[in-house]
Design a protein around this motif. Sequence first.
Motif, PDB file in Angstrom:
ATOM      1  N   SER A   1      29.712  44.696  37.582  1.00  0.00           N
ATOM      2  CA  SER A   1      29.436  45.652  36.503  1.00  0.00           C
ATOM      3  C   SER A   1      30.724  46.317  36.025  1.00  0.00           C
ATOM      4  CB  SER A   1      28.442  46.714  36.966  1.00  0.00           C
ATOM      5  OG  SER A   1      28.992  47.521  37.995  1.00  0.00           O
ATOM      6  N   VAL A   2      31.645  46.563  36.958  1.00  0.00           N
ATOM      7  CA  VAL A   2      32.927  47.166  36.571  1.00  0.00           C
ATOM      8  C   VAL A   2      33.745  46.187  35.748  1.00  0.00           C
ATOM      9  CG1 VAL A   2      35.152  47.989  37.457  1.00  0.00           C
ATOM     10  CG2 VAL A   2      33.023  48.803  38.484  1.00  0.00           C
ATOM     11  N   LEU A   3      33.813  44.926  36.195  1.00  0.00           N
ATOM     12  CA  LEU A   3      34.610  43.917  35.493  1.00  0.00           C
ATOM     13  C   LEU A   3      34.004  43.538  34.146  1.00  0.00           C
ATOM     14  CD1 LEU A   3      35.570  41.569  38.481  1.00  0.00           C
ATOM     15  CD2 LEU A   3      36.961  43.347  37.398  1.00  0.00           C
ATOM     16  N   ALA A   4      32.694  43.724  34.012  1.00  0.00           N
ATOM     17  CA  ALA A   4      32.019  43.371  32.758  1.00  0.00           C
ATOM     18  C   ALA A   4      31.995  44.522  31.759  1.00  0.00           C
ATOM     19  CB  ALA A   4      30.597  42.911  33.050  1.00  0.00           C
ATOM     20  N   SER A   5      32.558  45.651  32.132  1.00  0.00           N
ATOM     21  CA  SER A   5      32.555  46.808  31.246  1.00  0.00           C
ATOM     22  C   SER A   5      33.585  46.631  30.125  1.00  0.00           C
ATOM     23  CB  SER A   5      32.860  48.079  32.051  1.00  0.00           C
ATOM     24  OG  SER A   5      34.188  48.020  32.557  1.00  0.00           O
ATOM     25  N   ASP A   6      33.597  47.567  29.191  1.00  0.00           N
ATOM     26  CA  ASP A   6      34.535  47.502  28.077  1.00  0.00           C
ATOM     27  C   ASP A   6      35.988  47.673  28.513  1.00  0.00           C
ATOM     28  OD1 ASP A   6      32.410  47.135  26.363  1.00  0.00           O
ATOM     29  OD2 ASP A   6      32.208  49.282  25.921  1.00  0.00           O
ATOM     30  N   HIS A   7      36.175  48.364  29.623  1.00  0.00           N
ATOM     31  CA  HIS A   7      37.524  48.605  30.138  1.00  0.00           C
ATOM     32  C   HIS A   7      37.574  48.209  31.617  1.00  0.00           C
ATOM     33  CE1 HIS A   7      38.403  50.781  26.436  1.00  0.00           C
ATOM     34  NE2 HIS A   7      37.250  51.427  26.600  1.00  0.00           N
ATOM     35  N   PRO A   8      37.562  46.929  31.917  1.00  0.00           N
ATOM     36  CA  PRO A   8      37.488  46.471  33.303  1.00  0.00           C
ATOM     37  C   PRO A   8      38.669  46.908  34.177  1.00  0.00           C
ATOM     38  CG  PRO A   8      38.018  44.656  31.824  1.00  0.00           C
ATOM     39  CD  PRO A   8      37.641  45.806  30.968  1.00  0.00           C
ATOM     40  N   VAL A   9      39.873  46.899  33.613  1.00  0.00           N
ATOM     41  CA  VAL A   9      41.044  47.292  34.398  1.00  0.00           C
ATOM     42  C   VAL A   9      40.954  48.767  34.782  1.00  0.00           C
ATOM     43  CG1 VAL A   9      43.552  47.528  34.408  1.00  0.00           C
ATOM     44  CG2 VAL A   9      42.494  45.532  33.341  1.00  0.00           C
ATOM     45  N   LEU A  10      40.603  49.594  33.788  1.00  0.00           N
ATOM     46  CA  LEU A  10      40.453  51.021  34.064  1.00  0.00           C
ATOM     47  C   LEU A  10      39.341  51.262  35.080  1.00  0.00           C
ATOM     48  CD1 LEU A  10      41.147  53.966  33.492  1.00  0.00           C
ATOM     49  CD2 LEU A  10      39.513  53.900  31.580  1.00  0.00           C
ATOM     50  N   GLY A  11      38.230  50.527  34.921  1.00  0.00           N
ATOM     51  CA  GLY A  11      37.117  50.668  35.858  1.00  0.00           C
ATOM     52  C   GLY A  11      37.509  50.287  37.273  1.00  0.00           C
ATOM     53  N   LEU A  12      38.273  49.210  37.388  1.00  0.00           N
ATOM     54  CA  LEU A  12      38.715  48.752  38.709  1.00  0.00           C
ATOM     55  C   LEU A  12      39.672  49.769  39.334  1.00  0.00           C
ATOM     56  CD1 LEU A  12      38.422  46.429  40.706  1.00  0.00           C
ATOM     57  CD2 LEU A  12      40.378  45.322  39.613  1.00  0.00           C
TER      58      LEU A  12
END
Length: 275
Positions: free
Chosen positions: A34-45
């Motif tokens: 879900s984090v990697l599929a978000s609009d901002h995967p790097v920021l989410g990670l």
Amino acid sequence: MQFNIRAVRHHKEENYGNITLIVGGVLWFLLLVSVLASDHPVLGLVMLIFYGLVIWCALAAARALLRAHMFGHYVMVGPQQFPHIQAMVEEGAKKIGLLEAPTAFVYNSHGVMNAIAIRLIGRHRYVWLSSAIIDADDDEQLRFVIGHELGHHVAGHLDDLMNLVRWPSNLVPFLGAAYSRARELTCDRVGAFIVQDLEVSRSALQMLACGSAKLNGQMNSAVFAEQEKLVPPIAGVILKIFSTYPRHTQRVEEVGNWLAVQNYAQSAAPVAAAA
């Protein structure tokens, strides 16, 4: 007698342990996806890693404070401090194959009967024994209690990595409690393995319900186990699924059945019992 935790481990712990590992692993995977599929995967990670580090640091700080409290307020058991308890810990650890005996502490529990297996900073193991449980139990019953806590160490219940993987499974209603109850049954078996005595094993568990040193020698474990039949079925199930510990009556019955089947044989194969 050769100890083998895989043979002593309760079958329900194996079942729930596998389920919690799978559920926990899947939930962690879904979170990552879900984090990697978000609009901002790097920021989410990055945020996921950041919050993980914050939680890790908070837990490390809490463990350091608890360790400081332990050494400053509890009584550390050793060759020159309660050597008979130290001997029980060392003999029990050797019997079940722990390379190093945990450090034991006695603490003032103000009447609350309890014993705890714990790991803090590093890989060193600890066993805490409350003053109330020492006062209520005789030496052989105390040996069983110590054996039960050693069981948590030898069975891997305090393994940080495995507990981290399993942690999301606690979101599934009643699953975490069921796994906890099964672990207690495994540790009861470890305690019974160490004392190798049916009546001592059952009476040590019954003392958790009785709590009276005066009545210790008068306990009838078989009669206490029979009380299980008087537990109202529906209310009993409701209480059970919310509890992280099996009922005392069930624990007395289960460990008695297991030891009876073993008959103090060389190998210990698990038997079915209520958790």
